[in-house]
Design an enzyme around this catalytic site. Structure first.
Site, PDB file in Angstrom:
ATOM      1  N   CYS A  37      14.345  62.667  58.666  1.00 49.37           N
ATOM      2  CA  CYS A  37      14.214  62.991  57.240  1.00 49.37           C
ATOM      3  C   CYS A  37      12.822  63.579  56.979  1.00 49.37           C
ATOM      4  O   CYS A  37      11.874  63.113  57.606  1.00 49.37           O
ATOM      5  CB  CYS A  37      14.395  61.738  56.387  1.00 49.37           C
ATOM      6  SG  CYS A  37      16.082  61.100  56.476  1.00 49.37           S
ATOM      7  N   PRO A  38      12.647  64.534  56.082  1.00 47.72           N
ATOM      8  CA  PRO A  38      13.682  65.058  55.196  1.00 47.72           C
ATOM      9  C   PRO A  38      14.434  66.257  55.776  1.00 47.72           C
ATOM     10  O   PRO A  38      15.249  66.854  55.102  1.00 47.72           O
ATOM     11  CB  PRO A  38      12.866  65.520  53.963  1.00 47.72           C
ATOM     12  CG  PRO A  38      11.604  66.042  54.560  1.00 47.72           C
ATOM     13  CD  PRO A  38      11.330  65.154  55.765  1.00 47.72           C
TER      14      PRO A  38
END
Lengths: 81, 266
Positions: free
Chosen positions: A17-18
């Site tokens: 992530c992201p």
């Protein structure tokens, strides 16, 4: 259970992530409303955060599946532009 | 155009916004914005637009960096005293983001060069510090139908408005005539708190990005007034004036004038 027709598949194994969501979002922008995207990933947190973010963006999660010890697939239907 | 891995990382916080996405970020990368002035407002506007990835940023300013600028003009620095402001800003913005091309023009904006300078840009930002330029930029943008994001600062107060020619008000709908020279003090005379140029410049940059994205409301038919001492933001409605000398139904100003005539600059 009825098989889901997949219109586009992406493999984002190795991403965290992201960027898992960045790649998934770019991929869903590339398909038409009503089409489905299957995302293959190996970052556990994203198996929970991507469905949530996709729903926040107005798309429909059709399936989240752990397919082996390390990987998940998420199937999303694009609901809006 | 596909994003590079670096671009995916650089713009990831934009791309994950529903209002931006990959498509919006590509619009930003393809946008061309012209900024009048590389000073108190031009610096933060250019800084944030460069960070956002605006592909082409035009900037005009004829001044060189002075020590008294550095209390607020954050694109410049102590090592660049005496350097042209547009060269200094170009170095800063391109170092921040190599996706950005800064076109610096070392000249004063005038009725003779403005139309040619802004005609190939999508949006104009006014960060000038004087009324003749403010009216010149307004009239030129109305004539070329260019969106204009105008900002002004003095002491502890700032103003921002967004002019969409043909759709909303213009600067002359708001203030018909230039105030007489000497009536409104300049920053040199009255001072300015450096940080408020950042507030107003960031508001202007945000207006520009919303225009590029086509998302949200902008300050059309509205003047936003920021009072830093009272920590108050006030929105004042500004109706489009059908009798406006430049954007009205029967405009009396149909070509650019000599705005400096009779206006004594200090």
């Amino acid at each position: 259970m009825e098989d889901i027709k997949i219109d586009k598949r992406i493999n984002i194994k190795g991403l965290i992530c992201p960027y898992t969501f960045v790649k998934s979002k770019l991929a869903i922008e590339d398909i038409e409303v009503g089409e489905t995207l299957e995302i293959l990933l190996d970052y556990e947190e994203a198996s929970r955060s991507i469905p949530k973010s996709m729903e926040d963006h107005g798309h429909k999660i059709l399936k989240v599946e752990k397919i082996n010890d390390t990987d998940w697939t998420i199937t999303v239907r694009k609901e809006k532009e | 155009m596909e994003f590079t891995d670096d671009q995916l990382q650089r713009y990831s916080r934009h791309i994950i916004l529903p209002e931006v996405g990959g498509k919006g970020q590509k619009k930003i990368l393809n946008a061309k914005v012209f900024i009048i002035g590389a000073g108190g407002l031009g610096c933060p506007v250019g800084y944030y637009l460069a960070a956002a990835g605006v592909g082409t940023i035009g900037m005009i300013d004829n001044d060189t960096v002075e020590l008294s600028n550095l209390q607020r003009q954050i694109a410049h620095n102590t090592k660049r005293l005496g350097v042209h402001k547009v060269d200094s800003a170009k170095e800063t913005f391109e170092a921040l983001n190599p996706d950005v091309n800064v076109v610096g023009i070392k000249d004063r904006i005038s009725k003779d060069n403005i139309l040619d300078l802004i005609k190939d840009y999508d949006i104009v930002v006014d960060g000038s510090d004087n009324f003749p330029t403010r009216y010149l930029v307004n009239d030129a943008c109305v004539m070329l139908k260019k969106p204009l994001v105008s900002g002004a600062i003095l002491k502890f107060e700032g103003q921002v408005t967004t002019i969409l020619p043909g759709e909303g008000h213009c600067y002359r709908c708001l203030f018909e005539e230039m105030p007489p020279a000497g009536l409104v003090p300049s920053c040199q005379e009255a001072g300015v708190l450096g940080a408020i140029t950042g507030v107003v410049g960031a508001l202007q940059a945000t207006e520009v990005l919303k225009l590029i994205l086509g998302k949200g409301d902008v300050l059309k038919n509205t003047l936003l007034i920021y009072d830093a001492l009272k920590v108050n933001f006030r929105r004042v409605k500004v109706p489009k004036n059908n009798d406006c000398a430049v954007c009205g139904l029967n405009p009396s100003i149909t070509e650019l004038q000599d705005y400096d005539a009779g206006y004594c600059r200090i």
